[in-house]
Structure formats: C-alpha cells, structure tokens
Design an enzyme around this catalytic site. Structure first.
Site, PDB file in Angstrom:
ATOM      1  N   ASN A   9      39.397  32.041  46.084  1.00 40.42           N
ATOM      2  CA  ASN A   9      39.009  32.055  44.518  1.00 40.42           C
ATOM      3  C   ASN A   9      39.510  30.647  43.902  1.00 40.42           C
ATOM      4  O   ASN A   9      40.709  30.851  43.610  1.00 40.42           O
ATOM      5  CB  ASN A   9      39.357  33.222  43.791  1.00 40.42           C
ATOM      6  CG  ASN A   9      39.017  33.225  42.413  1.00 40.42           C
ATOM      7  OD1 ASN A   9      38.172  32.397  41.957  1.00 40.42           O
ATOM      8  ND2 ASN A   9      39.490  33.859  41.430  1.00 40.42           N
ATOM      9  N   LYS A  11      38.886  29.566  41.049  1.00 41.61           N
ATOM     10  CA  LYS A  11      39.005  29.666  39.694  1.00 41.61           C
ATOM     11  C   LYS A  11      38.261  28.279  39.021  1.00 41.61           C
ATOM     12  O   LYS A  11      37.253  27.869  39.701  1.00 41.61           O
ATOM     13  CB  LYS A  11      40.249  29.797  39.258  1.00 41.61           C
ATOM     14  CG  LYS A  11      40.992  31.250  39.987  1.00 41.61           C
ATOM     15  CD  LYS A  11      42.160  31.408  39.511  1.00 41.61           C
ATOM     16  CE  LYS A  11      42.687  32.449  40.425  1.00 41.61           C
ATOM     17  NZ  LYS A  11      43.874  33.190  39.789  1.00 41.61           N
ATOM     18  N   HIS A 101      36.746  40.129  37.843  1.00 39.13           N
ATOM     19  CA  HIS A 101      38.171  39.646  37.985  1.00 39.13           C
ATOM     20  C   HIS A 101      38.875  39.768  36.840  1.00 39.13           C
ATOM     21  O   HIS A 101      38.372  39.721  35.490  1.00 39.13           O
ATOM     22  CB  HIS A 101      37.994  38.042  38.361  1.00 39.13           C
ATOM     23  CG  HIS A 101      39.431  37.464  38.738  1.00 39.13           C
ATOM     24  ND1 HIS A 101      40.197  37.294  37.991  1.00 39.13           N
ATOM     25  CD2 HIS A 101      39.661  37.261  40.052  1.00 39.13           C
ATOM     26  CE1 HIS A 101      41.492  36.564  38.539  1.00 39.13           C
ATOM     27  NE2 HIS A 101      41.037  36.736  39.950  1.00 39.13           N
ATOM     28  N   GLU A 103      40.974  37.981  35.038  1.00 38.46           N
ATOM     29  CA  GLU A 103      40.814  37.113  34.253  1.00 38.46           C
ATOM     30  C   GLU A 103      39.829  37.180  33.240  1.00 38.46           C
ATOM     31  O   GLU A 103      39.849  36.880  32.166  1.00 38.46           O
ATOM     32  CB  GLU A 103      41.061  35.478  34.870  1.00 38.46           C
ATOM     33  CG  GLU A 103      42.442  35.283  35.354  1.00 38.46           C
ATOM     34  CD  GLU A 103      42.473  34.538  36.733  1.00 38.46           C
ATOM     35  OE1 GLU A 103      41.446  33.665  37.041  1.00 38.46           O
ATOM     36  OE2 GLU A 103      43.528  34.528  37.284  1.00 38.46           O
ATOM     37  N   GLU A 171      43.521  43.974  43.221  1.00 34.89           N
ATOM     38  CA  GLU A 171      44.212  42.952  42.640  1.00 34.89           C
ATOM     39  C   GLU A 171      44.952  43.282  41.330  1.00 34.89           C
ATOM     40  O   GLU A 171      44.818  43.488  40.463  1.00 34.89           O
ATOM     41  CB  GLU A 171      43.326  41.791  42.043  1.00 34.89           C
ATOM     42  CG  GLU A 171      42.467  41.210  43.138  1.00 34.89           C
ATOM     43  CD  GLU A 171      42.125  39.709  42.791  1.00 34.89           C
ATOM     44  OE1 GLU A 171      42.584  38.980  43.713  1.00 34.89           O
ATOM     45  OE2 GLU A 171      41.407  39.493  41.747  1.00 34.89           O
ATOM     46  N   GLY A 177      48.536  35.063  40.497  1.00 34.60           N
ATOM     47  CA  GLY A 177      49.187  33.883  40.087  1.00 34.60           C
ATOM     48  C   GLY A 177      50.537  34.019  39.347  1.00 34.60           C
ATOM     49  O   GLY A 177      50.948  32.905  38.701  1.00 34.60           O
ATOM     50  N   SER A 216      48.963  36.880  44.852  1.00 35.59           N
ATOM     51  CA  SER A 216      49.879  35.956  45.275  1.00 35.59           C
ATOM     52  C   SER A 216      49.995  35.918  46.923  1.00 35.59           C
ATOM     53  O   SER A 216      51.020  35.882  47.407  1.00 35.59           O
ATOM     54  CB  SER A 216      51.343  35.783  44.448  1.00 35.59           C
ATOM     55  OG  SER A 216      51.153  35.703  43.286  1.00 35.59           O
ATOM     56  N   GLY A 237      43.763  33.089  45.552  1.00 39.80           N
ATOM     57  CA  GLY A 237      43.697  31.983  44.470  1.00 39.80           C
ATOM     58  C   GLY A 237      44.367  30.774  44.904  1.00 39.80           C
ATOM     59  O   GLY A 237      43.740  29.913  45.699  1.00 39.80           O
TER      60      GLY A 237
HETATM   61  C1  PEP Z   1      42.931  35.539  42.481  1.00 42.67           C
HETATM   62  O1  PEP Z   1      42.464  34.778  41.764  1.00 42.67           O
HETATM   63  O2  PEP Z   1      42.186  36.437  42.503  1.00 42.67           O
HETATM   64  C2  PEP Z   1      44.227  35.567  43.008  1.00 42.67           C
HETATM   65  C3  PEP Z   1      44.687  36.806  43.681  1.00 42.67           C
HETATM   66  O3  PEP Z   1      44.869  34.428  42.574  1.00 42.67           O
HETATM   67  P1  PEP Z   1      46.353  34.163  43.424  1.00 42.67           P
HETATM   68  O4  PEP Z   1      46.329  34.290  44.692  1.00 42.67           O
HETATM   69  O5  PEP Z   1      46.656  32.811  42.833  1.00 42.67           O
HETATM   70  O6  PEP Z   1      47.379  35.352  42.819  1.00 42.67           O
END
Ligand code: PEP
Length: 257
Positions: A9, A11, A101, A103, A171, A177, A216, A237
């Site tokens: 992803n 973003k 998502h 966010e 998630e 993040g 992460s 991400g």
């Molecule tokens: C995501 O954007 O769905 C995500 C899990 O980000 P990250 O891996 O940076 O935590």
C-alpha cells in the site's frame, strides 16, 4: 492451501517517474524475468495512487503483478467532486481496490456503512475489494477487539454472496505506521476469529478467503507472521516503498509456498 498474497500500500507516495525504476528493481530482486515466474506461487499486488494506476498497469503488464486502487466511491457516477467510480477503474483495467483503510476511516469519514456500500459496488462490477478492518489501541486495551472485528465484518457480510470474492486485511490501527507490530499470537488470534465469523455464514467456503495482516510488517517480522495458519499474507505500507525490502517479504512467502 490458500495462496499467500503480499500487497503493498503506497498510500500518498511515489510519482509516475518512480514507477519504472521501482518495478525494474523489484522484478530483478524476485527473479521475475527468469524462466518460471515466482508469481505462480505467491500473489503480489500494489495499491498505488489513482494517478499512477494506468502507468503502473502498463509497466507491469504480463508480469503477474496486480495493480489496485486505494479507494473507490460507492455510487456509479454523479455529482461527487473529486471522487473516482468503479467504472473509471475498470476502464483502465484495474480490478481490485482497498476499501475502508483505517486512514480513510480516521481522516475521511469512512464508516461501516460506506465500506459496505463500496464493497457492494465492487462486487456488482467484478472488482475485488480488499476490506480493511482492525481495532484502535484504546479498543484493544479495553478488551473489545473481538466486538469491533465482529461489527466491522458483519457490516459487509450482507453484501457478500461468496467470500472468496473478497480479501480481508486485519490491520490493528495501533500497529499501522507506528513500528509496533502485533505479535504472531495476537495476529493469529484475530485472524482465526475473523475466519470463525466467516465460517458461521459460509461454512467451508471461509477456508478459501485470504486474510492479510497489516501493521508495520517488514522483512524482519514477516516470517513469523506468515507461518501462522490463518495469516495468508501481508498488507504492507512503509516496507513496500523499498523494492529490496518488499522483495525480501515476497521471498519469505515463496519459501513457505
Ligand atoms: C498499511 O498502510 O496498510 C500499513 C499496514 O502500513 P505500515 O506497514 O506502514 O504499518
């Protein structure tokens, strides 16, 4: 056995000029050009910004890499300034998108209801929704993780006839993040719980659903996560922005396939 899926992803990162070098490096790292494609064994997808979709499709054509959007509107067309419809995605050959998502839930007013409507719009048009769910830190600390997951899953079940038409991504919001990752056990427990919710409605068909872990995930922790019986891959991400890191994660999935 369910095929593993590594989904990046991006973003709001990378521009059109970054695509060719990224996919050249990534393809080289996973050995895309050599004989039998590694993507016969592991699915790989990138959810890229809307403006990069067409070019990313062009550059990855014939490789097996799937290009997805990060969002879509729940109406077919109309007065929704700044939005993108499912038919616009399909027009350029995009057949998958992230939905809900955290966010988008946190910053753009996405709710269980809009997520449900978007999933329905996708399924009515042959687009695979990757449905993102997960609890906040406060919800986990107050012991309501399963209630939150139940609410988020049941919001979409009414519009899903066959669960293998969708992908879920668990998630935990506190892990996205932040550098904090759910332990293998925490993640497996949540994934098994999500699958149990699906089993109640779809019985054996629930075994076909890919459930990804996101939060992460990185080259150092992906092995343990992927070894869990109900974790079918990752939604990644930060670590998907670096071709070598993401390739390492794909290779970890290949080792288990
Ligand atoms: C995501 O954007 O769905 C995500 C899990 O980000 P990250 O891996 O940076 O935590």
């Amino acid at each position: 056995m369910r095929k593993k899926l590594l989904a990046g992803n991006w973003k709001m990162n990378k521009g059109i000029k970054d695509l060719a070098p990224f996919f050249k490096d990534f393809g080289g790292e996973i050995g895309l050009s050599s004989g039998s494609s590694p993507l016969n064994k592991v699915d790989v997808l990138f959810a890229v910004p809307f403006l990069q979709l067409a070019e990313a499709r062009k550059i990855t054509a014939g490789t097996g890499i799937r290009i997805a959007a990060q969002n879509v509107h729940f109406e077919a067309s109309g007065a929704f300034t700044g939005e993108i419809s499912v038919s616009m995605l399909k027009e350029i050959g995009v057949d998958a998108t992230l939905i809900g998502h955290s966010e988008r839930r946190q910053y753009f007013g996405e709710t269980d209801t809009t997520v449900m409507k978007k999933v329905q719009m996708c399924l009515d048009n042959g687009v695979t929704p990757i449905i993102c769910i997960g609890e906040t830190k406060e919800e986990r600390q107050s012991g309501v993780t399963n209630e939150v997951l139940s609410r988020q899953v049941s919001a979409v079940l009414e519009v899903i006839a066959h669960p293998e038409q969708v992908i879920f991504a668990y998630e935990p919001v506190w892990a996205i993040g932040t550098g904090l990752t759910a332990t293998n056990e925490q993640a497996q427990e949540a994934h098994a719980f999500i699958r149990s919710l699906l089993t109640k409605k779809y019985q054996d068909e629930a075994q076909k659903v890919q459930i990804l872990y996101g939060g992460s995930a990185n080259p150092a922790n992906i092995d343990g996560l992927l070894q869990q019986p109900d974790i079918d891959g990752g939604l990644v991400g930060g670590a998907s922005l670096k071709p070598a890191d993401f390739a390492t994660m794909v290779k970890a999935a290949l080792k288990l396939s």
